[in-house]
Motif scaffolding. Sequence first.
Motif, PDB file in Angstrom:
ATOM      1  N   TYR A  43       2.221  -4.396  13.383  1.00 30.27           N
ATOM      2  CA  TYR A  43       0.864  -3.881  13.213  1.00 30.27           C
ATOM      3  C   TYR A  43       0.740  -2.929  12.025  1.00 30.27           C
ATOM      4  N   GLN A  44       1.590  -3.071  11.036  1.00 35.84           N
ATOM      5  CA  GLN A  44       1.508  -2.187   9.874  1.00 35.84           C
ATOM      6  C   GLN A  44       0.081  -2.184   9.335  1.00 35.84           C
ATOM      7  N   TRP A  45      -0.437  -1.014   9.045  1.00 35.11           N
ATOM      8  CA  TRP A  45      -1.834  -0.854   8.669  1.00 35.11           C
ATOM      9  C   TRP A  45      -2.233  -1.681   7.451  1.00 35.11           C
ATOM     10  N   ILE A  46      -1.310  -1.932   6.551  1.00 37.09           N
ATOM     11  CA  ILE A  46      -1.652  -2.695   5.340  1.00 37.09           C
ATOM     12  C   ILE A  46      -2.130  -4.119   5.684  1.00 37.09           C
ATOM     13  N   HIS A  47      -1.778  -4.555   6.907  1.00 32.44           N
ATOM     14  CA  HIS A  47      -2.205  -5.879   7.378  1.00 32.44           C
ATOM     15  C   HIS A  47      -3.425  -5.808   8.288  1.00 32.44           C
ATOM     16  N   THR A  48      -3.490  -4.769   9.113  1.00 33.41           N
ATOM     17  CA  THR A  48      -4.432  -4.803  10.241  1.00 33.41           C
ATOM     18  C   THR A  48      -5.561  -3.777  10.205  1.00 33.41           C
ATOM     19  N   ASP A  49      -5.580  -2.907   9.210  1.00 32.55           N
ATOM     20  CA  ASP A  49      -6.611  -1.871   9.169  1.00 32.55           C
ATOM     21  C   ASP A  49      -7.408  -1.985   7.862  1.00 32.55           C
ATOM     22  N   PRO A  50      -8.466  -2.807   7.879  1.00 33.00           N
ATOM     23  CA  PRO A  50      -9.240  -3.019   6.649  1.00 33.00           C
ATOM     24  C   PRO A  50      -9.809  -1.734   6.032  1.00 33.00           C
ATOM     25  N   GLU A  51     -10.257  -0.794   6.870  1.00 36.46           N
ATOM     26  CA  GLU A  51     -10.837   0.446   6.328  1.00 36.46           C
ATOM     27  C   GLU A  51      -9.784   1.285   5.609  1.00 36.46           C
ATOM     28  N   ARG A  52      -8.648   1.455   6.229  1.00 35.75           N
ATOM     29  CA  ARG A  52      -7.574   2.235   5.602  1.00 35.75           C
ATOM     30  C   ARG A  52      -7.045   1.518   4.356  1.00 35.75           C
ATOM     31  N   ALA A  53      -6.899   0.205   4.453  1.00 36.58           N
ATOM     32  CA  ALA A  53      -6.410  -0.565   3.302  1.00 36.58           C
ATOM     33  C   ALA A  53      -7.358  -0.434   2.119  1.00 36.58           C
ATOM     34  N   ALA A  54      -8.663  -0.429   2.380  1.00 36.47           N
ATOM     35  CA  ALA A  54      -9.646  -0.288   1.296  1.00 36.47           C
ATOM     36  C   ALA A  54      -9.477   1.039   0.566  1.00 36.47           C
ATOM     37  N   LYS A  55      -9.057   2.065   1.295  1.00 35.59           N
ATOM     38  CA  LYS A  55      -8.915   3.401   0.708  1.00 35.59           C
ATOM     39  C   LYS A  55      -7.516   3.656   0.131  1.00 35.59           C
ATOM     40  N   GLU A  56      -6.481   3.207   0.847  1.00 39.84           N
ATOM     41  CA  GLU A  56      -5.125   3.631   0.514  1.00 39.84           C
ATOM     42  C   GLU A  56      -4.232   2.553  -0.097  1.00 39.84           C
ATOM     43  N   SER A  57      -4.560   1.311   0.111  1.00 35.33           N
ATOM     44  CA  SER A  57      -3.702   0.231  -0.390  1.00 35.33           C
ATOM     45  C   SER A  57      -3.922   0.007  -1.889  1.00 35.33           C
ATOM     46  N   PRO A  58      -2.869  -0.287  -2.628  1.00 34.77           N
ATOM     47  CA  PRO A  58      -3.056  -0.627  -4.043  1.00 34.77           C
ATOM     48  C   PRO A  58      -3.850  -1.919  -4.227  1.00 34.77           C
ATOM     49  N   PHE A  59      -3.956  -2.712  -3.151  1.00 34.69           N
ATOM     50  CA  PHE A  59      -4.676  -3.992  -3.211  1.00 34.69           C
ATOM     51  C   PHE A  59      -6.140  -3.842  -2.817  1.00 34.69           C
ATOM     52  N   LYS A  60      -6.504  -2.670  -2.280  1.00 31.24           N
ATOM     53  CA  LYS A  60      -7.879  -2.335  -1.883  1.00 31.24           C
ATOM     54  C   LYS A  60      -8.419  -3.217  -0.761  1.00 31.24           C
ATOM     55  N   THR A  61      -7.531  -3.905  -0.081  1.00 30.17           N
ATOM     56  CA  THR A  61      -7.895  -4.744   1.059  1.00 30.17           C
ATOM     57  C   THR A  61      -6.623  -5.004   1.853  1.00 30.17           C
ATOM     58  N   THR A  62      -6.769  -5.622   3.024  1.00 30.02           N
ATOM     59  CA  THR A  62      -5.578  -5.983   3.787  1.00 30.02           C
ATOM     60  C   THR A  62      -4.884  -7.176   3.129  1.00 30.02           C
ATOM     61  N   ILE A  63      -3.603  -7.280   3.425  1.00 30.30           N
ATOM     62  CA  ILE A  63      -2.822  -8.422   2.935  1.00 30.30           C
ATOM     63  C   ILE A  63      -2.168  -9.121   4.120  1.00 30.30           C
ATOM     64  N   ALA A  64      -1.933 -10.394   3.962  1.00 31.09           N
ATOM     65  CA  ALA A  64      -1.239 -11.166   4.995  1.00 31.09           C
ATOM     66  C   ALA A  64       0.218 -10.738   5.046  1.00 31.09           C
TER      67      ALA A  64
END
Length: 154
Positions: A43-64
């Motif tokens: 359940y790593q957030w980079i996969h399952t948390d679209p809101e957090r991924a939009a803010k914190e991920s270098p990809f600005k979205t979730t990844i598979a």
Amino acid sequence: MEKRIINNYEEFEALLGQVIGVSDYVQITQEQIDKFADATLDYQWIHTDPERAAKESPFKTTIAHGYLSLSMLTYLWYNVVDVRNVKMIVNYGIESLRFQQPVKVNDKIRATVSLNDIKNLRGIAKIQVKIVVDIEGERKPAYDCLVNFLYHFE
């Protein structure tokens, strides 16, 4: 795209060194990513948390999950070929797997498949296909690998 029909060992062997085919694109959705997380307990957030991924991920979205995109190999392979007159098929292994780029939510992926090697093991066809999985609109592929199958023809 129309599937390539393969009826026997000789028809496989005739494709050695050639592109067997290219699959259709398939989209990877957040629902698929979430179900994969449920199945694997990843359940790593980079996969399952679209809101957090939009803010914190270098990809600005979730990844598979990398293994989610890898698990699509069977679907992509059978989108390319229709192997007939088979008693049994065994997934025998994956070699030289290299993830090159993440698959972002809603990306579309497809596979280009080439026959890399074929051996007759006492009536069992051991085939090795090179599979390159690309992402629509991206220069670098998601991954590439060598996949081995055992085909027990009738």
